[in-house]
Design an enzyme around this catalytic site. Structure first.
Site, mmCIF file in Angstrom:
data_model
loop_
_atom_site.group_PDB
_atom_site.id
_atom_site.type_symbol
_atom_site.label_atom_id
_atom_site.label_comp_id
_atom_site.label_asym_id
_atom_site.label_seq_id
_atom_site.Cartn_x
_atom_site.Cartn_y
_atom_site.Cartn_z
ATOM 1 N N GLY A 20 0.805 -1.211 0.000
ATOM 2 C CA GLY A 20 0.000 0.000 0.000
ATOM 3 C C GLY A 20 0.838 1.261 0.000
ATOM 4 N N ILE A 30 3.522 2.575 1.402
ATOM 5 C CA ILE A 30 4.978 2.677 1.269
ATOM 6 C C ILE A 30 5.451 2.364 -0.152
ATOM 7 C CG2 ILE A 30 7.191 1.799 2.094
ATOM 8 C CD1 ILE A 30 5.678 3.644 4.062
ATOM 9 N N LYS A 56 3.693 2.266 -2.849
ATOM 10 C CA LYS A 56 3.010 3.206 -3.740
ATOM 11 C C LYS A 56 3.743 4.549 -3.791
ATOM 12 C CE LYS A 56 0.345 5.889 -2.062
ATOM 13 N NZ LYS A 56 -1.078 5.703 -1.816
ATOM 14 N N SER A 91 -11.045 4.251 -8.674
ATOM 15 C CA SER A 91 -10.725 4.561 -7.283
ATOM 16 C C SER A 91 -9.377 5.255 -7.206
ATOM 17 C CB SER A 91 -10.667 3.271 -6.467
ATOM 18 O OG SER A 91 -9.588 2.455 -6.942
ATOM 19 N N GLY A 110 -16.575 10.097 -4.014
ATOM 20 C CA GLY A 110 -16.420 10.474 -2.618
ATOM 21 C C GLY A 110 -15.500 11.657 -2.407
ATOM 22 N N GLY A 167 -12.334 -1.590 -5.584
ATOM 23 C CA GLY A 167 -12.770 -1.434 -4.201
ATOM 24 C C GLY A 167 -12.093 -2.457 -3.302
ATOM 25 N N GLU A 199 -10.527 4.700 5.264
ATOM 26 C CA GLU A 199 -9.523 3.680 4.992
ATOM 27 C C GLU A 199 -8.146 4.335 4.858
ATOM 28 O OE1 GLU A 199 -10.823 1.364 1.654
ATOM 29 O OE2 GLU A 199 -12.522 0.525 2.728
ATOM 30 N N HIS A 228 6.740 32.672 1.609
ATOM 31 C CA HIS A 228 6.904 33.003 0.194
ATOM 32 C C HIS A 228 8.288 32.626 -0.308
ATOM 33 C CE1 HIS A 228 5.908 35.130 -3.476
ATOM 34 N NE2 HIS A 228 7.071 35.763 -3.416
#
Length: 670
Positions: free
Chosen positions: A228, A230, A232, A381, A409, A466, A514, A645
């Protein structure tokens, strides 16, 4: 002290007003804790009383604390067995000086007053113990909290009340194997188990990775670490570096020779992009997996150091206090517990069509041992779009099959801008379709027939439609728990299921965002309620997050559409702005790519309901605004903040144009 919170704290303390500080005479920490408590008794002589238990030597102190009581354990063990306050369990692991606790009030004739008693043990009565405070630092913090004068938060939505939990029957003298068993060794489960052990509980973690349909397995740490967040983020970074090499590096003069400059002068008179460099998938995959294996090892070591028992086995409920475990060799056993936390997370929902088993998922892509080649990502997703983004960023041919809309969502305007950006970088979107059939071709590729009748071939089909709660093998019915049949997730109130001694955290809990940090925080707060005497619930509102698409998206609070639905469109003011990040501005091919930010504001109260940002470093930008949202910030709070800035984050502080005005929202000047 006119503050109600402080007055309440003093009133509460009055019912347990004797503060005991035990230690040995040469210990500086003992002296410091006793001195601070003595000051408290001088400030509030009618509220507090100090009783010191001063031992002549360290050995004498430890004999009393750890080894006395007729061979049945020391004073700390007796405190730990007291059921009065859940926090007392921490006492059983306390071995340093001082040891501080509160006892119930005594009649004046029996109180010893400030100072040491004739014998250090004489006033140390286990039966009078109300609450274990801790060591020196714990005692100082206890005093600080007691004396803190806090302004009440008057803004709507700030702060939460106590969690009303159903009594779960936990008794420190139970006869089960463990105080707490955590099912699932992901981020939330590991955080909860270590926190519980820190608070004195006897804890075990069960973790067993069932192979994905494609056969992928991984080590301790759960989805985030292994398949997941990491990997990714690392592969997303590979795409960003490639993009920067092509579109930024030459325009900053990096790697540019005089011959190249001369050629540019003869043509268009400006610098040009680099060609897309070759990319070695195996190098990226191997380095990412090596990093993950290092994390797996660290987690194992960390559990051992935190005195958490690690059980590498699949667990299923036999009843509400017993699990059957099965290890990789098929050996069965049982483990019993007073309390249990389910933290098994979720797994990718498979593609439901003939040949669906030919598709891989996010469980497989990061460890794929062959080059993914031409890829079809099924679903819109954030997981699908993130994977499509980094695969295209490292030069792969990518198509995304979209059944309905992108990023359901999330804010619709921002989602559409992400889709436009991804199309601009060469990703193909097929809209309004789903795979109807997958089949293996003679050349070893995957042939896909779509629901509209169109056909194409791909080297890799990645399903990301999903996720489903990983509860099918838990035997929940044996514990009296019924998950949602649609998604496998478990309903809960304050993480407590319908079976009071069984709790749930993270992605597998119905209605829980999630997100890894949510599971970690919820797990810690839950065990502090179970074993640390806290009543603070997890606050799931205004949790900020980032989608690591090629144009990164950071968000916190309501989307514009959800805010309009809940509060009414006429009750909102939406401020927005388009801008070009400075670091992109000198690249001809980058300078047309715009960042974007907007604030969704309650027209009546000026309270910020949602913040949205598209641009580089979205996670870093949004994190600080998440704190502001948690504190109930107003739009005036943001625009009155002096920006840093030049940064993209400062664009929020210069918002002034509303959507309703119809004015041009493009940024101007520096």
């Amino acid at each position: 002290m006119n503050n109600p919170a402080a007055a309440s704290a003093l009133a509460n303390a009055a019912s347990r007003s004797i503060v005991h500080v035990a230690g040995y005479s040469s210990c500086g920490f003992y002296r410091r804790a006793a001195s601070v408590v003595a000051s408290l008794t001088l400030l509030f002589p009618s509220k507090f009383q100090l009783v010191e238990h001063e031992f002549p030597t360290r050995e004498a102190y430890r004999e009393w604390l750890i080894r006395n009581n007729d061979g049945g354990g020391g004073f700390r063990d007796g405190v730990g067995r007291r059921p009065t306050a859940p926090g007392n369990l921490r006492a059983t692991s306390h071995a340093s000086s001082p040891f501080c606790w509160l006892s119930s009030p005594r009649p004046p004739s029996s109180a010893s007053g400030t100072g040491g008693s004739e014998s250090p043990e004489s006033d140390a009565n286990i039966d009078d113990v109300v609450e274990f405070i801790g060591g020196c630092d714990d005692t100082l913090e206890w005093c600080r909290k007691l004396l803190a004068v806090q302004e009440p938060r008057e803004r709507e939505g700030v702060g939460v009340g106590g969690a009303n939990m159903v009594p779960d029957g936990h008794d420190p003298s139970h006869g089960y194997d463990y105080d707490l068993v955590v099912i699932g060794g992901g981020s939330g489960g590991l955080a909860a188990s270590k926190e519980a052990s820190k608070l004195g509980a006897k804890v075990a973690v069960l973790d067993y990775v069932k192979p994905s349909p494609a056969g992928s397995v991984w080590g301790l740490g759960g989805t985030c670490v292994n398949v997941g967040c990491i990997p990714k983020k690392l592969m997303h970074n590979a795409a960003l570096l490639t993009e920067s090499h092509v579109h930024d590096v030459p325009h900053y003069g990096i790697g540019v020779t005089r011959e190249m400059e001369a050629g540019w002068s003869e043509s268009y008179g400006s610098s040009e992009d680099n060609p897309v460099p070759p990319h070695g998938w195996e190098t990226l995959r191997s380095n990412v997996q090596n990093h993950i294996r290092g994390l797996n090892f660290k987690y194992r070591v960390d559990l051992r150091e935190k005195e958490v028992t690690y059980i590498n086995a699949l667990g299923s409920f036999l009843d509400a206090h017993t699990l059957e475990t099965v290890n990789s060799k098929g050996v069965k056993s049982t483990v019993s517990f007073s309390r249990c936390i389910i933290a098994v997370g979720g797994r990718p929902t498979p593609i439901d069509c003939p040949g669906g088993e030919l598709a891989i998922s996010s469980d497989d892509i990061f460890s794929l041992e062959r080059d993914p080649g031409k890829v079809l990502c099924v679903g819109a997703s954030y997981i699908s779009l993130e994977c499509a983004g980094f695969l295209r960023g490292i030069g792969r041919d990518v198509t995304v099959a979209v059944r309905s809309i992108l990023l359901r969502g999330f804010d619709r305007e921002c989602a559409d801008m992400i889709g436009e950006h991804m199309r601009g970088m060469g990703i193909t979107f097929i809209e309004g379709v789903v795979p109807a059939k997958l089949e293996r071709t003679e050349g070893g590729r995957v042939g896909v027939t779509f629901s509209d009748g169109s056909v194409d071939e791909y080297d890799t089909v990645l399903g990301a439609i999903g996720r489903t709660g990983d509860t099918s093998k838990l035997g929940l019915i044996n514990a009296g728990i019924v998950p949602n049949p649609k998604n496998g997730k478990i309903p809960a109130v304050h993480e407590q299921t319908t079976t009071p001694n069984v709790y749930v955290i993270g992605d597998v809990m119905e209605g829980c965002p999630e997100l890894t940090p949510v599971a970690i925080h919820a797990g810690k707060m839950l065990v502090r309620r179970l074993f640390g005497g806290s009543d603070r619930p997890m606050d799931y509102r205004n949790v900020c997050t980032t989608v690591f698409t090629p144009l990164e998206y950071g968000t916190v609070g309501y989307s514009e559409d959800d805010a309009a639905s809940k509060f009414g469109k006429d009750n909102l003011v939406v401020y927005h702005k388009y801008f070009v990040p400075l670091e992109w501005s000198i690249s001809a091919s980058r300078s047309h790519t715009q960042g974007f930010c907007k604030a969704v504001v309650d027209k009546l109260t000026d309270k910020v309901l949602g913040l949205h940002y598209l641009g580089p470093n979205a996670g870093e930008v949004m994190q600080g605004f998440g704190t502001a949202m948690k504190l109930g910030c107003t739009f005036d709070d943001i625009v009155e903040t002096v920006g840093i800035h030049p940064t993209t984050a400062e664009e929020f502080t210069t918002l002034s144009i509303t959507k309703d005005s119809g004015e041009n929202a493009a940024a101007g000047g520096c």
